[in-house]
Scaffold this motif. Structure first.
Motif, PDB file in Angstrom:
ATOM      1  N   VAL A   4       0.843  -1.315   0.090  1.00 58.10           N
ATOM      2  CA  VAL A   4       0.005  -0.096   0.029  1.00 58.10           C
ATOM      3  C   VAL A   4       0.867   1.206   0.052  1.00 58.10           C
ATOM      4  O   VAL A   4       1.946   1.294   0.367  1.00 58.10           O
ATOM      5  N   LEU A   6       0.809   5.190   1.420  1.00 59.12           N
ATOM      6  CA  LEU A   6       0.268   6.118   2.460  1.00 59.12           C
ATOM      7  C   LEU A   6       0.845   7.673   2.152  1.00 59.12           C
ATOM      8  O   LEU A   6       1.959   7.697   1.783  1.00 59.12           O
ATOM      9  N   THR A   8       0.952  11.547   3.863  1.00 57.32           N
ATOM     10  CA  THR A   8       0.784  12.692   4.612  1.00 57.32           C
ATOM     11  C   THR A   8       1.003  14.229   4.021  1.00 57.32           C
ATOM     12  O   THR A   8       1.057  14.101   2.831  1.00 57.32           O
ATOM     13  N   ALA A 113       1.949   7.798  10.622  1.00 58.03           N
ATOM     14  CA  ALA A 113       0.803   7.601   9.736  1.00 58.03           C
ATOM     15  C   ALA A 113       0.952   5.743   9.392  1.00 58.03           C
ATOM     16  O   ALA A 113      -0.309   5.144   9.109  1.00 58.03           O
ATOM     17  N   ALA A 114       1.961   5.492   9.676  1.00 65.53           N
ATOM     18  CA  ALA A 114       2.226   3.958   9.555  1.00 65.53           C
ATOM     19  C   ALA A 114       1.701   3.277  10.689  1.00 65.53           C
ATOM     20  O   ALA A 114       0.832   2.096  10.309  1.00 65.53           O
ATOM     21  N   ARG A 116      -1.100   4.481  12.329  1.00 67.80           N
ATOM     22  CA  ARG A 116      -2.336   4.536  12.113  1.00 67.80           C
ATOM     23  C   ARG A 116      -3.113   3.496  11.089  1.00 67.80           C
ATOM     24  O   ARG A 116      -4.225   3.034  11.307  1.00 67.80           O
ATOM     25  N   TRP A 117      -2.175   3.233  10.106  1.00 66.34           N
ATOM     26  CA  TRP A 117      -2.761   2.321   9.147  1.00 66.34           C
ATOM     27  C   TRP A 117      -2.455   1.044   9.774  1.00 66.34           C
ATOM     28  O   TRP A 117      -3.534   0.004   9.611  1.00 66.34           O
ATOM     29  N   THR A 120      -5.655   0.683  12.046  1.00 62.24           N
ATOM     30  CA  THR A 120      -7.033   0.630  11.308  1.00 62.24           C
ATOM     31  C   THR A 120      -7.382  -0.356  10.220  1.00 62.24           C
ATOM     32  O   THR A 120      -8.350  -0.703   9.938  1.00 62.24           O
ATOM     33  N   ALA A 121      -6.185  -0.460   9.420  1.00 62.78           N
ATOM     34  CA  ALA A 121      -6.126  -1.654   8.437  1.00 62.78           C
ATOM     35  C   ALA A 121      -5.549  -3.183   8.737  1.00 62.78           C
ATOM     36  O   ALA A 121      -6.260  -3.889   7.942  1.00 62.78           O
TER      37      ALA A 121
END
Length: 189
Positions: A4, A6, A8, A113-114, A116-117, A120-121
């Motif tokens: 994926v 991502l 910012t 960011a990583a 959070r990913w 959530t994912a």
């Protein structure tokens, strides 16, 4: 899993591939990266090729190691970040910044960011950070990203054949205002 990408406000995080081999090799010549990380030292061109052509794609394909190059919008490599799945719901984060891009908050932004990913994912409930005691730059990034430093683990890192003490910390979904995938019952004194 397919890699994926991502984004910012200032960065693009994406899997590195063969086209990035030269940039990875050049960045890894930095003595600080070789000292504080577990990459080979000396870092040779074949190490960079193996990393970009085998280790990174295999990690994504096996959903075991999610490696992101941290790139500026113009395509310049600013750092590297990886999330290694250590157990069910737990990933360990590791990162480094290129010498010329340190001190600008890029790795902190990428770590958030990583993480959070992952929360959530990937249904991760704990992102753990470890760094050899004395790696103050890594600790500063972790703390700025909101990690709670939990202590020191004795002889918990093997870096180039030497056992070393390390700091350990964690980031939980609740630290970022996110729900957990599994219930969490904190200890009560």
């Amino acid at each position: 899993m397919e890699p994926v990408t991502l984004t910012t406000d200032r960065l693009v995080l994406r899997a590195v591939g063969p086209a990035d081999t030269d940039a990875v090799y050049a960045a890894a010549q930095d003595p600080d990266i070789q000292r504080w990380t577990t990459i080979p030292s000396p870092y040779l061109p074949e190490h960079a090729r193996s990393f970009t052509e085998q280790m990174v794609p295999d990690g994504w394909a096996e959903s075991s190691l999610f490696t992101f190059g941290v790139f500026l919008p113009g395509g310049e490599l600013a750092g590297m970040l990886a999330l290694t799945m250590r157990s069910l719901g737990m990933a360990e984060i590791g990162f480094w910044a290129t010498k010329e891009h340190r001190g600008r908050g890029y790795v902190t932004e990428a770590a958030l960011a990583a993480s959070r990913w992952a929360f959530t994912a990937m249904s991760v409930d704990r992102v753990e950070w470890r760094a050899e005691v004395g790696n103050h730059a890594s600790r500063a990034v972790a703390e700025r990203a909101g990690f709670t430093v939990e202590g020191t683990l004795r002889s918990a890192i093997n870096n180039k054949g030497v056992r070393r003490d390390c700091w350990v910390g964690s980031l939980l979904p609740s630290d970022l205002g996110l729900p957990s995938a599994a219930p969490y019952l904190p200890a009560r004194g």
